[in-house]
Structure formats: structure tokens, C-alpha cells
Enzyme design. Structure first.
Site, mmCIF file in Angstrom:
data_model
loop_
_atom_site.group_PDB
_atom_site.id
_atom_site.type_symbol
_atom_site.label_atom_id
_atom_site.label_comp_id
_atom_site.label_asym_id
_atom_site.label_seq_id
_atom_site.Cartn_x
_atom_site.Cartn_y
_atom_site.Cartn_z
ATOM 1 C CG HIS A 1 -1.743 -0.994 1.032
ATOM 2 N ND1 HIS A 1 -2.320 -1.748 2.539
ATOM 3 C CD2 HIS A 1 -2.343 -2.126 -0.053
ATOM 4 C CE1 HIS A 1 -3.183 -3.269 1.164
ATOM 5 N NE2 HIS A 1 -3.209 -2.645 0.767
ATOM 6 C CG HIS B 1 -7.528 -3.603 -7.044
ATOM 7 N ND1 HIS B 1 -6.638 -2.956 -7.394
ATOM 8 C CD2 HIS B 1 -7.055 -4.477 -5.597
ATOM 9 C CE1 HIS B 1 -5.649 -2.605 -6.603
ATOM 10 N NE2 HIS B 1 -6.104 -3.288 -5.339
ATOM 11 C CG HIS C 1 -4.735 -5.858 -9.084
ATOM 12 N ND1 HIS C 1 -3.858 -7.187 -9.348
ATOM 13 C CD2 HIS C 1 -4.471 -5.852 -7.822
ATOM 14 C CE1 HIS C 1 -3.252 -7.401 -8.646
ATOM 15 N NE2 HIS C 1 -3.998 -6.622 -7.815
ATOM 16 N N GLY D 1 1.759 -7.121 -10.494
ATOM 17 C CA GLY D 1 2.143 -8.217 -9.679
ATOM 18 C C GLY D 1 3.455 -8.643 -9.226
#
Lengths: 474, 138
Positions: A203, A322, A397, A400
Site C-alpha cells: 500500500h 480490485h 490491477h 504483480g
């Protein structure tokens, strides 16, 4: 992944044909290069999801897919409640409604450069981030209930933002069907002091610059021009969502409660069951918590800009989640059906003209916000006319991970990562050096490769590429 | 067989594995492995005691339950734990965790833990001892 396991349907669309207990095929959207690097676990998990009762169409994996819990991260699956369809706590994930919010600032890079250090320090000082941080307010019981029902609308009504913000959030900032009483006391206790906090791990809050515009018309519709400065916030439903995930995974796994499956991680419950209904009510409350949280962070960001760059006008470009399960109408064959669409690490991508989009964005299609890593790019894409027919209107999203945290922490030191990024003009602020090392940009896949594959597959189209200037890392 | 812990890789997250002479010891070591995801356990002083009791339908589900209880206590008390002592009676667990409030300047916590999963979950005999492992979501 061994490509001989797959049947190539189109340049960027690969099928695992239906066989054995699979009820539908599995479809992976990716370039050859991404697929070769993709974990075989994604293949197994996409196949496992295809075995779930009531699944419609196919079990999908987005170009950024990687090994998850039961569902791959980057997985999309839709279920018909009237055909025994299920809802899965693992198919939504622990961080319910984790998502990305993008703010326009009305500033150019040149406005920010002179005060970048001051801005970074002020954001770091005012945005609670990292382990053990707490928000500015404590939610008592009745306010907790109101927040879980009201989402970002609750936050706006309490003074954290404006009515105009709500227009630019999925579900207009308030997920209907949320029931606070379906959420455990433990989950609420975990959230009491966590409103308006960023969290940790992947985050972040970034100040970014639009360095490339691919689609001028859509960029204009989104209020975006080259060299514009934006703020991108990536976070979710904090402790509340994590505990809801924990509580319901446990109930769905428990013998006799959910649906018994050979693979425990796939734990789920019929949509038409007490457990399924209760989970959906709690999960929607979790979505509201995430929307309220990003709204409160937006308010904090506005406060900081008012101090450092008072000429800034921060408006919400869009807010996407997401990790969700949402009830949506989709055309299957010739019939419109109401389906429960799980997106685990996948973004909804509504095409132009979709009635759920705010009027100003309707002609362009929904903004799809794709986060990068600290040192690489983020992208803004838009839903296409075809996205609906490919994977129930879904796109990628993020980049990865390409490397585990463990390996990343062994490969880099936090200070070394920060210095290398500083040399490129990117300011990092974080309470944890190890956290920074674990999130090193090279621990992620190439986001550009992911986005190019997403566009080539027709899932979404590229609008702009953004590069980080400042990153606040939890 | 000496009690020890280790991490094993999982795509985006981290696996925790505890090994010991008994299942209880393996559970304690798995908990220590979980603390080590956040901070160096050697920097966490076992000053405060938190009692924990939990149960599950079987021993494997109990491991996830035990780790989730610790995650809850860490999150709501804003603490880290470095010493554990538990007793197992079938799929019931009773014991204590010792630790202290998070101190950012001393612990440099890297990441918070969202929950313990059922991925790669295993509790069983290995050689002379026991192993208890699962993946935690960070």
C-alpha cells in the site's frame, strides 16, 4: 508456465479446455512472455475455480495473475445464484475492496519540483502509515455502524470531502446491501482506531506526473494533460476487512458449514444460503469501510496540499476497488443474467456508455487505475466496448509480484533502494527500511508489459502513463 | 530435534514453518516465524503477557486459528510477541504470548499481517519431530 498446456484462441487469449470436473474452460489473458514467467500455480488455481458450482462462462486470469489463495490473484469468476452459484471469501481476499484512488491536482511538475522535499515530509507527517499507526479519530459503536452502511458518503457527511467526490467513486461511494450486524465484534474492534490509515505492504500514496498520453480524447475527458501532477492512493479496508476475511474463511472451511471441496482454500458457500448471504452483507460493509478510508485519506492529502501548495485543487478522477464480489447484469449468449462477479486482484472496466458511469465519464469509458511499484510507472486505462464480452468487464490491477518478499529482502537493502530512486528524482518516505527492500521496484513484474497485454487483449485501452515523484510507503 | 522456525516463499506473501519435538512446540515456533515477518524477534522484550485459548475442528485448522488469534491481539493491542508457551489438547489450545507494544524506533516493523490462510497448511510428523506451517497474507 508451459505453453503447450494451453490452446491459443487469440494472440493474447489462452484457453485451458474444459475437462474432468471443470464446469467451464479457464481463460488466461497474457502475452507469451508473461505466460512463460507465470507461476504454474495460476494454471492450477484457474482450473480449480472452473470446478466451482454455478460458474458461468469461464474462469479468467488477467495478465498480472499470480499465485493466490484458492483463486489466483488476478482472477475473475462469475456465478449464477439460481444455478447453485457460490460466493467465496477467498475469491474476494483478506483485503476487501482494496483499491486505487486517483486525484487530479491542477498542478504541473514545475509547480511541485521546488517544494518536493517539503511536500514529501508533510505527507509523511500527516498520513498515518505502517505497522502500529492509528488514525485521527476513534469510531465508537454507533459511528462504526453508520460508517459500515454509509461508506464514502458517511465520510463526506462528517466533513471529509465534498459531494462531488462521490460521483467519481464506484457505487457513488456507498455500497448498497451492507449490514453492519453481519460483521463480528472483533472486526469492528480492529477498525476502531484505523480509519484514515494507509496500512503497509504494497500500500502506498504517491505523487505522480503524467509522462505520456496515449489517447488525448479520453485523457481530456478524464481531466488529464501531459506533465499534470496527480496523487494515487492504494489501500483497502484495513483491519476490519482483514478480520471479515478471516472470520468467513474460517466458517466456509469448517466441516458442514460451507461447501466441502478437496482444496480447502476454495472454501465457499452457496449464494442462496444463510452463510452466503451473511458473508455478502459483511463483505459489502467491508467495501464501505475501504471507500470511507480512501475518502478520509483524500481529506488528509487535501490538508497537506493546502499548506504546501495552496494553489492546488484536488478533485477525484476516479476510485476503483480490485478485491470484490459484485452483483452485475451481463449478457451471456443472448440472455441478460444477474451474476455475482468475483474480482480478486482485478479491476472492473466498464465500457463507454455504461449507465453506472457518471455522466462526464460515460462517453470515454471507466477509468481503470493500474498501480505500479515505487520506481516504475502507473497507468490509467479505460474500459472498452469489448471489455464486457471478454471477462465480464474486467482488466488488470497492477504489476504483480515477480519475486517473494523473502527473496527481495535478501537481494536489496532499503537504504540502497531509496538512494537509487533518489538519484532518479523519486523521493521515498517510509517507517521501515526492510519494508522498502521487500517492495523494491525490481521485485515486481514489468507493469508496461502487463498493460500492453491488457490492451492487446481488448480488456482496456491505454490512456496515460504516470511516473512517481514522491512515494509514501506504509 | 531442536525447535526452530523458518520462512518459505509464497508468490506475494510469506509462509511460516515451525518445527519442534511436540505439536505445541511447532505451533510456538510458527508463531515466532510470524513475528519475524514483522520485526526481529530478538528486539521484542517479553514484558507483557496475553492469555490465549482457542479451538478448531482439527489440528490443522487450529494452527490457522492460533495464528489468527495472535494477529488479532497484535492488531488491537498494537503489540509484538516474542515468547510463547502453549498446551495442546487435541484440537484445543491454551497458553500465553509475551511481548511489548510496538516501538517503531526499536522494532523497525516492516509490514503488518492481514490474516493466516489455509494455503500450504500442514501440521504433521517430520522425522523425529513435528512441523506446523501455513502461508500468512501481508
Amino acid at each position: 508456465m508451459d505453453l503447450t498446456l494451453l490452446h491459443r484462441r487469440r494472440e493474447h487469449e489462452w484457453e485451458i479446455p474444459q475437462r474432468g470436473q471443470m464446469r467451464v474452460p479457464a481463460i488466461l489473458f497474457a502475452s507469451e512472455a508473461l505466460l512463460r514467467a507465470m507461476d504454474l500455480k495460476v494454471y492450477q488455481q484457474a482450473v480449480n475455480v472452473a470446478k466451482l458450482p454455478g460458474i458461468v462462462g469461464a474462469s479468467y486470469a488477467m495478465p498480472d495473475a499470480h499465485w493466490g489463495y484458492g483463486f489466483p490473484i488476478g482472477g475473475v469468476a462469475a456465478f449464477d445464484p439460481d444455478e447453485g452459484g457460490v460466493v467465496s471469501a477467498g475469491g474476494v481476499g483478506f483485503d476487501i475492496s482494496c483499491g486505487v484512488r486517483c486525484l487530479l491536482t491542477g498542478l504541473k511538475r514545475s509547480d511541485v519540483l521546488g517544494v518536493a522535499r517539503e511536500l514529501a515530509d508533510a505527507l509523511y507527517a500527516h498520513i498515518p502509515a505502517g505497522v502500529g499507526s492509528t488514525g485521527a479519530i476513534t469510531l465508537e459503536a454507533s459511528e462504526m455502524q453508520a460508517m459500515l452502511r454509509g461508506g464514502a458518503r458517511w465520510a463526506v457527511e462528517r466533513g471529509f470531502g465534498t459531494e462531488a467526490d462521490l460521483e467519481r467513486i464506484e457505487e457513488r461511494g456507498q455500497m448498497p446491501g451492507a449490514e453492519p450486524d453481519a460483521v463480528s465484534g472483533q472486526a469492528k474492534r480492529r477498525q476502531r482506531d484505523e480509519m484514515g490509515t494507509l496500512g503497509s505492504g504494497n500500500h502506498y500514496l504517491e505523487v505522480q506526473e503524467a509522462i505520456e498520453v496515449f489517447d488525448e480524447g479520453r485523457a481530456r475527458a478524464f481531466g488529464l494533460e501531459p506533465a499534470d501532477v496527480l496523487v494515487m492512493i492504494h489501500c483497502g479496508s484495513r483491519g476490519l476487512g482483514h478480520q471479515i476475511g478471516t472470520d468467513f474463511l474460517k466458517r466456509m472451511v469448517a466441516p458442514g458449514e460451507g461447501i466441502a471441496l478437496p482444496d480447502r482454500e476454495l472454501a465457499c458457500a452457496p449464494i442462496h444460503s444463510e452463510l452466503g448471504r451473511t458473508y455478502l452483507k459483511a463483505m459489502r460493509a467491508g467495501i464501505n469501510c475501504a471507500l470511507a478510508n480512501r475518502q478520509m485519506l483524500t481529506h488528509l492529502v487535501r490538508g497537506v496540499f493546502a499548506q504546501v501548495l495552496p494553489q492546488a485543487r484536488l478533485s477525484v478522477l476516479y476510485d476503483v476497488s480490485h478485491n470484490t464480489c459484485k452483483v452485475e447484469e451481463h449478457l451471456v449468449g443472448v440472455r441478460a443474467r444477474k451474476l455475482y462477479v468475483h474480482r480478486k486482484g482485478a479491476t472492473r472496466a466498464l465500457g463507454p456508455g455504461h449507465p453506472e458511469l457518471p455522466e462526464a465519464l460515460r462517453p470515454a469509458g471507466q477509468p481503470v487505475l493500474v498501480g505500479g511499484s515505487m520506481g516504475t510507472a502507473s497507468y490509467i486505462l479505460a474500459g472498452t466496448e469489448q471489455s464486457e464480452s471478454h471477462a465480464f468487464g474486467s482488466a488488470c490491477h497492477g504489476a504483480g509480484r515477480a519475486m517473494s518478499r523473502h527473496e527481495a529482502a535478501r537481494t536489496w537493502r532499503g537504504r540502497q533502494v531509496i538512494d537509487a530512486l533518489l538519484a532518479r528524482g523519486i523521493l521515498i518516505r517510509s517507517p521501515s527500511m526492510r519494508g522498502v527492500a521487500e517492495e523494491a521496484p525490481d521485485a515486481y513484474k514489468d507493469v508496461t508489459e502487463v498493460v500492453n497485454a491488457t490492451e492487446a487483449a481488448g480488456l482496456a485501452r491505454k490512456v496515460a502513463r504516470l511516473a512517481p515523484l514522491i512515494c509514501i510507503k506504509g | 530435534m531442536t525447535a526452530h522456525w523458518e520462512h518459505f516463499p509464497h508468490g506475494a506473501d510469506v509462509g511460516v514453518r515451525g518445527t519442534g519435538k511436540t505439536p505445541a512446540q511447532a505451533f510456538e515456533q510458527a508463531a515466532l516465524a510470524m513475528t519475524a515477518i514483522i520485526a526481529d524477534p530478538n528486539t521484542v522484550e517479553p514484558r507483557e503477557r496475553v492469555r490465549i485459548e482457542c479451538a478448531a475442528p482439527n489440528e490443522e485448522l487450529l494452527l490457522t486459528e492460533w495464528l489468527n488469534r495472535l494477529i488479532y491481539e497484535m492488531a488491537t493491542r498494537r503489540m509484538l510477541f516474542s515468547r510463547f508457551s502453549i498446551e495442546l489438547d487435541g484440537a484445543r489450545l491454551k497458553g500465553s504470548a509475551w511481548g511489548e507494544p510496538v516501538d517503531r524506533s526499536r522494532h523497525h516493523p516492516a509490514v503488518e499481517i492481514k490474516g493466516a490462510t489455509y494455503t500450504a497448511l500442514r501440521v504433521g510428523r517430520e522425522g523425529e519431530g513435528w512441523v506446523a506451517q501455513t502461508v500468512v497474507d501481508v
